[in-house]
Scaffold this motif. Structure first.
Motif, mmCIF file in Angstrom:
data_model
loop_
_atom_site.group_PDB
_atom_site.id
_atom_site.type_symbol
_atom_site.label_atom_id
_atom_site.label_comp_id
_atom_site.label_asym_id
_atom_site.label_seq_id
_atom_site.Cartn_x
_atom_site.Cartn_y
_atom_site.Cartn_z
ATOM 1 N N PRO A 80 0.824 -1.216 0.000
ATOM 2 C CA PRO A 80 0.000 0.000 0.000
ATOM 3 C C PRO A 80 0.858 1.265 0.000
ATOM 4 O O PRO A 80 0.351 2.364 -0.178
ATOM 5 C CB PRO A 80 -0.793 -0.104 1.308
ATOM 6 C CG PRO A 80 0.052 -0.958 2.193
ATOM 7 C CD PRO A 80 0.907 -1.835 1.329
ATOM 8 N N GLU A 81 2.162 1.105 0.229
ATOM 9 C CA GLU A 81 3.089 2.247 0.260
ATOM 10 C C GLU A 81 4.496 1.688 0.088
ATOM 11 O O GLU A 81 4.686 0.466 0.124
ATOM 12 C CB GLU A 81 2.924 3.047 1.564
ATOM 13 C CG GLU A 81 3.089 2.229 2.831
ATOM 14 C CD GLU A 81 4.479 2.310 3.403
ATOM 15 O OE1 GLU A 81 4.949 3.425 3.600
ATOM 16 O OE2 GLU A 81 5.107 1.244 3.633
ATOM 17 N N GLY A 82 5.484 2.567 -0.089
ATOM 18 C CA GLY A 82 6.806 2.086 -0.461
ATOM 19 C C GLY A 82 7.807 1.898 0.671
ATOM 20 O O GLY A 82 8.735 1.102 0.559
ATOM 21 N N TYR A 114 -7.487 -0.289 -1.029
ATOM 22 C CA TYR A 114 -8.903 -0.461 -1.347
ATOM 23 C C TYR A 114 -9.658 0.783 -0.849
ATOM 24 O O TYR A 114 -10.219 0.796 0.238
ATOM 25 C CB TYR A 114 -9.430 -1.744 -0.692
ATOM 26 C CG TYR A 114 -10.763 -2.150 -1.255
ATOM 27 C CD1 TYR A 114 -10.840 -2.779 -2.484
ATOM 28 C CD2 TYR A 114 -11.940 -1.872 -0.568
ATOM 29 C CE1 TYR A 114 -12.061 -3.127 -3.021
ATOM 30 C CE2 TYR A 114 -13.169 -2.223 -1.089
ATOM 31 C CZ TYR A 114 -13.215 -2.853 -2.317
ATOM 32 O OH TYR A 114 -14.424 -3.187 -2.857
ATOM 33 N N GLU A 115 -9.608 1.830 -1.660
ATOM 34 C CA GLU A 115 -10.194 3.125 -1.281
ATOM 35 C C GLU A 115 -11.499 3.336 -2.013
ATOM 36 O O GLU A 115 -11.828 2.605 -2.945
ATOM 37 C CB GLU A 115 -9.247 4.255 -1.722
ATOM 38 C CG GLU A 115 -7.854 4.148 -1.186
ATOM 39 C CD GLU A 115 -7.432 5.404 -0.474
ATOM 40 O OE1 GLU A 115 -8.304 6.056 0.147
ATOM 41 O OE2 GLU A 115 -6.246 5.733 -0.539
ATOM 42 N N ASN A 116 -12.193 4.374 -1.644
ATOM 43 C CA ASN A 116 -13.362 4.811 -2.389
ATOM 44 C C ASN A 116 -12.877 5.648 -3.560
ATOM 45 O O ASN A 116 -12.495 6.798 -3.368
ATOM 46 C CB ASN A 116 -14.196 5.715 -1.481
ATOM 47 C CG ASN A 116 -15.574 5.164 -1.347
ATOM 48 O OD1 ASN A 116 -15.992 4.301 -2.139
ATOM 49 N ND2 ASN A 116 -16.288 5.651 -0.345
ATOM 50 N N GLY A 120 -8.205 11.793 -8.110
ATOM 51 C CA GLY A 120 -6.995 11.894 -7.279
ATOM 52 C C GLY A 120 -6.913 10.841 -6.192
ATOM 53 O O GLY A 120 -6.032 10.897 -5.331
ATOM 54 N N ARG A 121 -7.848 9.908 -6.183
ATOM 55 C CA ARG A 121 -7.800 8.824 -5.177
ATOM 56 C C ARG A 121 -8.160 7.518 -5.874
ATOM 57 O O ARG A 121 -9.318 7.296 -6.217
ATOM 58 C CB ARG A 121 -8.772 9.127 -4.037
ATOM 59 C CG ARG A 121 -8.635 8.190 -2.855
ATOM 60 C CD ARG A 121 -9.503 8.644 -1.694
ATOM 61 N NE ARG A 121 -9.066 9.896 -1.115
ATOM 62 C CZ ARG A 121 -8.080 10.015 -0.223
ATOM 63 N NH1 ARG A 121 -7.456 8.943 0.199
ATOM 64 N NH2 ARG A 121 -7.738 11.193 0.250
ATOM 65 N N ASN A 122 -7.164 6.687 -6.101
ATOM 66 C CA ASN A 122 -7.377 5.441 -6.853
ATOM 67 C C ASN A 122 -7.075 4.238 -5.973
ATOM 68 O O ASN A 122 -6.496 4.363 -4.903
ATOM 69 C CB ASN A 122 -6.442 5.390 -8.067
ATOM 70 C CG ASN A 122 -6.645 6.563 -8.992
ATOM 71 O OD1 ASN A 122 -7.603 7.310 -8.855
ATOM 72 N ND2 ASN A 122 -5.738 6.725 -9.922
ATOM 73 N N ILE A 283 2.384 15.553 -1.442
ATOM 74 C CA ILE A 283 3.529 14.830 -0.883
ATOM 75 C C ILE A 283 3.272 14.619 0.605
ATOM 76 O O ILE A 283 2.829 15.542 1.281
ATOM 77 C CB ILE A 283 4.816 15.679 -0.994
ATOM 78 C CG1 ILE A 283 5.058 16.122 -2.432
ATOM 79 C CG2 ILE A 283 6.016 14.933 -0.429
ATOM 80 C CD1 ILE A 283 6.247 17.064 -2.587
ATOM 81 N N GLY A 284 3.557 13.434 1.084
ATOM 82 C CA GLY A 284 3.483 13.199 2.519
ATOM 83 C C GLY A 284 4.774 12.557 2.967
ATOM 84 O O GLY A 284 5.328 11.705 2.264
ATOM 85 N N GLY A 285 5.271 12.985 4.121
ATOM 86 C CA GLY A 285 6.515 12.369 4.567
ATOM 87 C C GLY A 285 6.815 12.643 6.022
ATOM 88 O O GLY A 285 6.045 13.317 6.717
HETATM 89 P P1 AMP Z 1 0.858 8.380 1.953
HETATM 90 O O1 AMP Z 1 1.598 7.141 1.505
HETATM 91 O O2 AMP Z 1 -0.528 8.077 2.432
HETATM 92 O O3 AMP Z 1 1.660 9.226 2.873
HETATM 93 O O4 AMP Z 1 0.619 9.268 0.642
HETATM 94 C C1 AMP Z 1 1.650 9.954 -0.030
HETATM 95 C C2 AMP Z 1 1.081 10.555 -1.285
HETATM 96 O O5 AMP Z 1 0.623 9.516 -2.167
HETATM 97 C C3 AMP Z 1 -0.162 11.409 -1.072
HETATM 98 O O6 AMP Z 1 0.204 12.698 -0.748
HETATM 99 C C4 AMP Z 1 -0.840 11.327 -2.418
HETATM 100 O O7 AMP Z 1 -0.261 12.255 -3.324
HETATM 101 C C5 AMP Z 1 -0.530 9.931 -2.871
HETATM 102 N N1 AMP Z 1 -1.647 9.005 -2.593
HETATM 103 C C6 AMP Z 1 -1.919 8.349 -1.445
HETATM 104 N N2 AMP Z 1 -3.007 7.572 -1.587
HETATM 105 C C7 AMP Z 1 -3.439 7.740 -2.865
HETATM 106 C C8 AMP Z 1 -4.526 7.203 -3.635
HETATM 107 N N3 AMP Z 1 -5.372 6.324 -3.123
HETATM 108 N N4 AMP Z 1 -4.660 7.604 -4.929
HETATM 109 C C9 AMP Z 1 -3.796 8.488 -5.481
HETATM 110 N N5 AMP Z 1 -2.757 9.020 -4.802
HETATM 111 C C10 AMP Z 1 -2.572 8.660 -3.511
#
Ligand code: AMP
Length: 422
Positions: A80-82, A114-116, A120-122, A283-285
């Motif tokens: 779900p993230e890197g 698994y989002e809604n 910009g939210r996939n 960007i979130g960090g």
């Molecule tokens: P996060 O990993 O939640 O800190 O998110 C970092 C960045 O990833 C966010 O600022 C968004 O730009 C992008 N991001 C997070 N979730 C989604 C999503 N479901 N769809 C598109 N971009 C996303």
């Protein structure tokens, strides 16, 4: 049966895929200028990795993770993230033993939640992220934020605001958690069902909740719990941001949707109306000094990182023509006589060894198709039509001119075409 792409995913092609690659290329160039190296890790990992690192009471893990048993009965998850995968790789490959210098990595790839789905939210989206390991310093924190800002500038994205918060150490975060919990327990009736259930385990999540974060709960401020050392760290950090002319907004209630953060956390938000309020974080960090040790490094190994959402950048940049500009071909080749078809094949092969971008068609053309091709060929600067043995016509589509070419053999044709293309 008609197949459709799964909900919350996208197909990128033509201008969109060009835009995607241009964005990634620009981000890679900036990352390399800051001495970051690419790290590539799997899209699938043990599901437990994400539960342990992101936190079991986060939205990502509670509601959004794609997990499944593979044929060998292993519980895997689509990342779900890197960050978790990068740190797993650092631990597994003992990259932390190279302690001489700070390690700087960047990654880019698909993530799954698994989002809604909405603009910009996939459910499948792409992140470009960086992780810096081995050093803890407010100056490094500032350099990481400077990298993010430089990347936004390189993409010509303006009107962003850097929101900043500082949690201090785990102990400080724990004291803040406890103080918030006490208030929330008194105000429990005002909270949504989700928050009522999770306040005992993770009170900070209330600050991240779409509904409850808007309530006026008179919560304490994190700065009330800072030690003298933490106050100094945060002061140095904000003073350095100011020195570097990086504007920021201190936001004492900023939290992120992942539990591993401590120290500084930040978000670059877009002021543009294109993305809408809940998708405006580009960007979130933040800093996560304990994650490496929790995942197996034998000592504390401090770290900080951030991630961009590429789809959100694409939404902001789709009007920037130069970023989605499709490079036209220098030459397109067709033939209206049978033996010319194989000449096309070898001419294209030779031309591709030169500087030119070329393509052609292996269907035989008649005169009517020829004039349609001349009229409709949009993505090419020049068209070469082999008319008969030893004779061809070069149409300069942009200059609207044509030149007759007579030639004896293929080598001569190549020479003449290259000369005409210039
Ligand atoms: P996060 O990993 O939640 O800190 O998110 C970092 C960045 O990833 C966010 O600022 C968004 O730009 C992008 N991001 C997070 N979730 C989604 C999503 N479901 N769809 C598109 N971009 C996303």
């Amino acid at each position: 049966m008609k197949f459709q792409r799964p909900k919350g995913t996208e197909d990128l092609y033509n201008q969109q895929s060009v835009l995607y690659s241009n964005i990634v290329n620009r981000l890679v160039t900036v990352a390399k200028k800051f001495n970051y190296q690419e790290i590539i890790t799997p899209v699938i990992e043990a599901a437990e990795l994400f539960l342990r690192s992101i936190g079991t009471t986060t939205n990502i893990v509670e509601k959004e993770i794609y997990q499944f048993l593979d044929k060998g009965n292993r519980m895997l998850a689509l990342r779900p993230e890197g960050t978790a995968g990068v740190i797993r790789a650092v631990v597994e490959n003992k990259l932390y033993t190279n302690q001489k210098q700070t390690q700087k990595y960047f990654y880019c790839g698909a993530m799954y939640r698994y989002e809604n789905p909405q603009k910009g939210r996939n459910r499948e989206f792409h992140q470009f992220g960086v992780e810096v390991l081995g050093t803890k310093s407010p100056l490094l924190d500032v350099e990481v934020m400077l990298l993010a800002k430089t990347m936004l500038e390189e993409l010509t994205i303006k009107d962003t605001i850097l929101h900043l918060n500082y949690f201090g150490s785990e102990a400080t975060k724990a004291k803040f958690n406890q103080a918030i919990l006490e208030v929330l327990q008194k105000e429990k009736n005002k909270l949504c069902g989700d928050c009522q259930k999770r306040i005992a385990k993770n009170p900070l999540r209330v600050l991240d909740c779409q509904n409850c974060s808007k309530l006026d709960l008179k919560l304490p401020l994190i700065e009330e719990f800072y030690s003298a050392e933490e106050k100094q760290y945060f002061q140095e950090l904000t003073a350095s941001l100011t020195k570097l002319k990086i504007n920021f907004k201190a936001d004492p209630y900023l939290v992120r949707g992942l539990d591993y953060y401590n120290g500084v956390i930040f978000e670059f938000m877009s002021a543009s109306t294109v993305l809408g309020k809940s998708q405006n974080t580009l960007i979130g960090g933040g800093r996560y000094d304990n994650l490496c040790q929790e995942l197996g490094v034998p000592h504390q190994y401090p770290a900080i990182g951030f991630a961009f959402g590429i789809e959100r950048l694409m939404l902001l940049l789709e009007k920037q023509a130069e970023l989605s500009f499709m490079q036209p071909l220098d030459l397109y080749v067709a033939s209206i006589y049978q033996a010319g078809l194989v000449e096309i094949l070898s001419l294209l092969a030779d031309l591709r060894k030169t500087k030119y971008f070329v393509d052609g068609i292996f269907d035989l053309f008649n005169d009517k198709q020829k004039s349609n091709l001349i009229k409709n060929l949009k993505n090419s600067n020049n068209l070469l039509i082999l008319e008969e043995q030893g004779k061809a016509t070069l149409y300069h589509l942009t200059k609207k001119q044509k030149v007759a070419v007579s030639y004896q053999n293929e080598a001569e044709l190549l020479q003449k075409v290259v000369k005409l293309l210039g």
